[in-house]
Design a protein around this motif. Structure first.
Motif, mmCIF file in Angstrom:
data_model
loop_
_atom_site.group_PDB
_atom_site.id
_atom_site.type_symbol
_atom_site.label_atom_id
_atom_site.label_comp_id
_atom_site.label_asym_id
_atom_site.label_seq_id
_atom_site.Cartn_x
_atom_site.Cartn_y
_atom_site.Cartn_z
ATOM 1 N N GLU A 76 0.819 -1.214 0.057
ATOM 2 C CA GLU A 76 -0.055 0.061 0.038
ATOM 3 C C GLU A 76 1.069 1.411 0.011
ATOM 4 N N VAL A 77 1.832 1.464 0.770
ATOM 5 C CA VAL A 77 2.818 2.302 0.942
ATOM 6 C C VAL A 77 3.745 2.443 -0.005
ATOM 7 N N ALA A 78 4.223 1.461 -0.909
ATOM 8 C CA ALA A 78 5.286 1.472 -1.826
ATOM 9 C C ALA A 78 5.129 2.615 -2.759
ATOM 10 N N ARG A 79 6.370 3.125 -2.940
ATOM 11 C CA ARG A 79 6.550 4.455 -3.851
ATOM 12 C C ARG A 79 6.922 3.683 -5.341
ATOM 13 N N ASP A 80 7.403 2.725 -5.245
ATOM 14 C CA ASP A 80 8.090 2.060 -6.337
ATOM 15 C C ASP A 80 6.934 0.919 -7.001
ATOM 16 N N ARG A 81 6.315 1.273 -8.178
ATOM 17 C CA ARG A 81 5.382 0.767 -8.813
ATOM 18 C C ARG A 81 5.585 -0.702 -8.956
ATOM 19 N N SER A 82 6.856 -1.174 -9.138
ATOM 20 C CA SER A 82 7.460 -2.441 -9.267
ATOM 21 C C SER A 82 7.140 -3.209 -8.037
ATOM 22 N N TYR A 83 6.987 -2.906 -6.870
ATOM 23 C CA TYR A 83 6.926 -3.447 -5.774
ATOM 24 C C TYR A 83 5.176 -3.944 -5.714
ATOM 25 N N ARG A 84 4.398 -2.963 -5.991
ATOM 26 C CA ARG A 84 3.181 -3.296 -6.074
ATOM 27 C C ARG A 84 2.621 -4.134 -7.165
ATOM 28 N N LYS A 85 3.420 -4.162 -8.347
ATOM 29 C CA LYS A 85 3.030 -4.909 -9.415
ATOM 30 C C LYS A 85 3.492 -6.419 -9.197
ATOM 31 N N LEU A 86 4.563 -6.566 -8.479
ATOM 32 C CA LEU A 86 4.990 -7.851 -7.916
ATOM 33 C C LEU A 86 4.171 -8.620 -6.889
ATOM 34 N N TYR A 87 3.545 -7.595 -6.044
ATOM 35 C CA TYR A 87 2.680 -8.080 -4.952
ATOM 36 C C TYR A 87 1.442 -8.460 -5.701
ATOM 37 N N ARG A 88 0.754 -7.718 -6.552
ATOM 38 C CA ARG A 88 -0.340 -8.135 -7.306
ATOM 39 C C ARG A 88 -0.355 -9.389 -7.995
ATOM 40 N N ALA A 89 0.880 -9.542 -8.627
ATOM 41 C CA ALA A 89 1.278 -10.803 -9.466
ATOM 42 C C ALA A 89 1.128 -12.065 -8.366
ATOM 43 N N ALA A 90 1.454 -11.980 -7.145
ATOM 44 C CA ALA A 90 1.781 -12.960 -6.262
ATOM 45 C C ALA A 90 0.313 -13.133 -5.890
ATOM 46 N N VAL A 91 -0.597 -12.146 -5.661
ATOM 47 C CA VAL A 91 -1.894 -12.251 -5.140
ATOM 48 C C VAL A 91 -2.671 -12.988 -6.035
ATOM 49 N N ARG A 92 -2.307 -12.729 -7.324
ATOM 50 C CA ARG A 92 -3.152 -13.261 -8.394
ATOM 51 C C ARG A 92 -2.765 -14.884 -8.474
ATOM 52 N N GLN A 93 -1.561 -15.056 -8.274
ATOM 53 C CA GLN A 93 -0.969 -16.632 -8.279
ATOM 54 C C GLN A 93 -1.701 -17.237 -7.114
ATOM 55 N N PHE A 94 -1.631 -16.982 -5.791
ATOM 56 C CA PHE A 94 -1.815 -17.683 -4.551
ATOM 57 C C PHE A 94 -3.191 -17.486 -4.271
ATOM 58 N N VAL A 95 -3.785 -16.273 -4.708
ATOM 59 C CA VAL A 95 -5.192 -16.126 -3.941
ATOM 60 C C VAL A 95 -6.090 -15.451 -5.115
#
Length: 437
Positions: free
Chosen positions: A348-367
């Protein structure tokens, strides 16, 4: 081995003379003899004494002519009988402030038949000096050097050097409470298990606190069980709150992931799966330090590489459960309820879009959306968090979770929002099912 009485004068380690009884047995450093008297190897000054054959003793050092200085270890020192040499693997990097306490907590254990193999992994502070000083006082300590290879490679290096029938791990900033090794080794032998597991608490400056993952997995006692029978053991993903039979590691060629954080998640799961039986003590055997400077791996979740390595470790773990459907379901539930939620705030607080992109990909994979809506093990606020991530609405994750958790009134006031969000998710699922292909 010495069998004749001899007075040892001018000993380099203690400067005093010792008289050995005529039938005394002295085991030299590094001995792996089957004798019940292994050298316990801990420096301690001594006065003149006669050492009878019925006791074990500590080898303190040697004089210039090679004779041995030793002292008796009487039963009132709390030593427990040996069930085999315990190899303790410790990795240390820039932990000058803590490593002395960590090493002392190992060497002061009532289970004395141990070797401590410490890998200094390229420390830039005074860690190496502290370790060298401690090793000079206790020949049970063996030092290895590595050049910043990371905890996985450092542990693998130590595993190639150990010689014990039993194996355990300790981090260089943590503490092993007194009696832990004796309890773990005793349980391992009495239950004929391959792994004995203890509970864990967090070590703060102000005292001890709970470790939620271990509370769920190893708080209750289980004798001679298995991860298939106790699937909550998927939460027990740390290497160091256990004693293993080393043959479990050698027979199955177990090793730590190298070049990545969370090096123990996959290998610990594999050890659980491969073990013939596991005994859970249900008592605390490890104090896991929470550092003031937030420099430990588990306190660096805002770093993209930390998240990336966690996802890889979880993906590897899932592959290990391909032939264990119930265990796989338990692991996926743990990933939903625990692992990924640890990173929600940072996304949520990440300034780098790549962190959010990586987290969103992980959520899509596992949840996937279906699980975010229908999985029975998710709390309301966690469903909302995952649905927000799927929608890319990172800014509402924490406010929504706080609102749901805040009070009964808060929960009541958001029920309509929750119902609408869940209903919307279910509608999307129905539309997806109707699409051809």
């Amino acid at each position: 081995m010495l069998t004749a009485a001899r007075r040892l004068a001018d000993c380099r380690c203690c400067g005093r003379g010792v008289t050995l009884g005529a039938r005394a047995l002295v085991l030299l450093r590094g001995s792996t003899s089957a004798s019940p008297f292994r050298s316990l190897l801990r420096r301690r000054a001594t006065s003149d004494a006669t050492i009878p054959v019925e006791v074990a003793f500590q080898v303190l050092g040697t004089s210039d002519d090679g004779t041995v200085c030793a002292e008796a270890v009487s039963s009132d020192r709390g030593a427990v009988p040996s069930d085999g040499l315990l190899s303790v693997v410790m990795t240390a990097r820039d932990v000058e402030e803590y490593v002395g306490e960590a090493v002392s907590s190992v060497l002061d254990q009532s289970y004395r038949d141990l070797e401590l193999v410490v890998v200094d992994d390229g420390s830039a502070d005074g860690t190496a000096g502290v370790l060298a000083e401690l090793a000079s006082h206790d020949p049970r300590v063996r030092l290895l050097r590595a050049d910043g290879v990371g905890p996985g490679a450092a542990r693998n290096l130590a595993l190639r050097e150990v010689g014990g029938e039993l194996l355990t791990f300790v981090d260089g900033d943590d503490v092993v409470p007194q009696g832990a090794f004796a309890a773990l080794v005793g349980a391992l032998g009495s239950q004929d298990a391959d792994i004995a597991v203890g509970d864990v608490v967090r070590l703060h400056d102000h005292g001890l606190g709970p470790s939620p993952a271990h509370e769920r997995s190893v708080r209750r006692r289980h004798e001679r069980t298995h991860i298939d029978a106790v699937p909550d053991l998927v939460y027990d993903s740390t290497a160091w709150n256990k004693v293993y039979r080393r043959r479990l590691w050698t027979d199955h060629r177990l090793h730590f992931t190298e070049g990545a954080m969370y090096e123990d998640i996959a290998v610990v799961l594999e050890a659980h799966v491969r073990a013939s039986a596991v005994t859970i003590l249900g008592e605390v055997t490890y104090h896991w330090r929470w550092r003031r400077d937030s420099s430990s791996i588990t306190q660096l979740k805002g770093q993209e590489q930390n998240l990336r390595d966690r996802v890889r470790a979880l993906d590897h773990s899932l592959h290990l459960t391909e032939n264990h459907p119930e265990l796989r379901a338990a692991l996926l539930a743990k990933i939903r309820r625990f692992d990924l939620l640890l990173y929600a705030y940072h996304a949520e607080v990440a300034r780098d879009r790549s962190y959010r992109k990586l987290y969103r990909a992980a959520v899509r994979q596992f949840v996937p959306v279906r699980d975010a809506v229908l999985a029975p093990d998710l709390a309301v606020e966690d469903r909302l968090a995952y649905l927000a991530v799927h929608a890319g609405a990172f800014s509402v994750i924490q406010p929504m979770r706080r609102l749901v958790r805040s009070s009964r009134d808060g929960i009541s006031s958001t029920r309509g929002t929750v119902r609408r969000a869940v209903g919307h998710g279910r509608a999307n699922l129905r539309r997806a099912r109707r699409r051809p292909g």
